[in-house]
Design a protein around this motif. Structure first.
Motif, PDB file in Angstrom:
ATOM      1  N   GLY A   1       0.665  -1.266  -0.041  1.00 26.06           N
ATOM      2  CA  GLY A   1       0.026  -0.156   0.123  1.00 26.06           C
ATOM      3  C   GLY A   1       0.930   1.085  -0.037  1.00 26.06           C
ATOM      4  O   GLY A   1       2.246   1.204  -0.125  1.00 26.06           O
TER       5      GLY A   1
ATOM      6  N   TYR B   1      -5.799   1.544  -1.352  1.00 26.84           N
ATOM      7  CA  TYR B   1      -5.432   0.343  -2.201  1.00 26.84           C
ATOM      8  C   TYR B   1      -4.310  -0.374  -1.922  1.00 26.84           C
ATOM      9  O   TYR B   1      -3.425   0.202  -1.540  1.00 26.84           O
ATOM     10  CB  TYR B   1      -5.588   0.921  -3.587  1.00 26.84           C
ATOM     11  N   TYR B   2      -4.575  -1.452  -1.937  1.00 26.40           N
ATOM     12  CA  TYR B   2      -3.445  -2.762  -1.698  1.00 26.40           C
ATOM     13  C   TYR B   2      -3.394  -3.632  -2.775  1.00 26.40           C
ATOM     14  O   TYR B   2      -4.355  -4.146  -3.103  1.00 26.40           O
ATOM     15  CB  TYR B   2      -3.885  -3.292  -0.285  1.00 26.40           C
ATOM     16  N   GLU B   3      -2.440  -3.699  -3.430  1.00 27.32           N
ATOM     17  CA  GLU B   3      -1.919  -4.681  -4.593  1.00 27.32           C
ATOM     18  C   GLU B   3      -0.748  -5.566  -4.378  1.00 27.32           C
ATOM     19  O   GLU B   3       0.185  -5.098  -3.647  1.00 27.32           O
ATOM     20  CB  GLU B   3      -1.900  -3.978  -5.884  1.00 27.32           C
TER      21      GLU B   3
ATOM     22  N   LYS C   1      -5.795  -2.493 -13.794  1.00 27.66           N
ATOM     23  CA  LYS C   1      -5.923  -2.341 -12.319  1.00 27.66           C
ATOM     24  C   LYS C   1      -5.438  -0.799 -11.920  1.00 27.66           C
ATOM     25  O   LYS C   1      -6.267  -0.152 -11.278  1.00 27.66           O
ATOM     26  CB  LYS C   1      -5.060  -3.261 -11.464  1.00 27.66           C
TER      27      LYS C   1
ATOM     28  N   ILE D   1      -7.672   2.132 -10.272  1.00 27.07           N
ATOM     29  CA  ILE D   1      -7.438   2.955  -9.054  1.00 27.07           C
ATOM     30  C   ILE D   1      -7.271   4.357  -9.177  1.00 27.07           C
ATOM     31  O   ILE D   1      -7.747   5.143  -8.564  1.00 27.07           O
ATOM     32  CB  ILE D   1      -5.945   2.148  -8.417  1.00 27.07           C
TER      33      ILE D   1
ATOM     34  N   LYS E   1     -10.611   6.176  -9.891  1.00 19.26           N
ATOM     35  CA  LYS E   1     -11.323   6.385  -8.399  1.00 19.26           C
ATOM     36  C   LYS E   1     -10.617   7.287  -7.771  1.00 19.26           C
ATOM     37  O   LYS E   1     -11.352   8.093  -6.963  1.00 19.26           O
ATOM     38  CB  LYS E   1     -11.306   4.773  -7.662  1.00 19.26           C
TER      39      LYS E   1
END
Ligand SMILES: [Zn+2]
Length: 171
Positions: free
Chosen positions: A94, A101-103, A155, A159, A162
């Motif tokens: 993050g 948001y975490y990926e 992705k 993000i 958003k």
């Protein structure tokens, strides 16, 4: 010490390249202290000067504790990877500049990094696991790179759109 404002993506200033520090003098030391206070205020584990709009190659890291033993915060100027392992790890990341948001990001599992510490001393540190991941994430910031640039563009765009909407609503 002061709590600094953190830039949120999308923001062109997050893609600025940090300028190397000539020497860790009082001014740089103050930047390190301010970054550390900001990091604690935001409950983060790492912060780069670029995220506070300061175009210097300075980062601070504090992983808190490991196995109940408190770890000393790392204050680094001009961190540079000297070696990375061929073995990689996948870590959920993050970022205070990409809030909420975490990926998963794949990076080398072990690294060796050189840097100037808060006393202007040259250091060479070997790190692995979360610390290695965190150092690489912060060095990316100094090169204008966010962790979402390591994930699929689909992705990333989701993000960013958003975050853009959230920014508009806040105004
Ligand atoms: Zn970050």
């Amino acid at each position: 010490m002061a709590v600094l404002d953190i830039l949120r993506a999308p923001d062109p200033r997050l893609h600025a390249i940090g300028i190397p520090v000539e020497k860790v003098d009082r001014g740089v030391r103050k930047t390190m202290d301010d970054l550390l206070e900001t990091l604690y205020h935001k409950n983060g584990i790492g912060l780069a000067a670029i995220q506070a709009g300061i175009q210097k190659r300075v980062v601070v890291i504090d992983l808190g504790e490991r196995n109940g033993i408190p770890l000393k915060p790392l204050l680094m100027a001009n961190p540079e990877l000297q070696w990375v392992s061929p073995a990689t790890q996948k870590t959920q990341e993050g970022c205070l500049s990409v809030p909420g948001y975490y990926e998963n990001v794949v990076r080398p599992l072990e690294i060796r990094v050189s840097y100037l510490d808060e006393n202007n001393q040259n250091q060479l540190l070997s790190a692995r696991d979360l610390l290695a991941d965190c150092i690489q994430h912060e060095i990316d910031h100094l090169n204008g790179v966010l962790f979402i640039e390591h994930i699929s563009s689909l992705k990333r765009h989701l993000i960013l759109s958003k975050l853009r909407k959230e920014k508009k609503q806040r105004r």
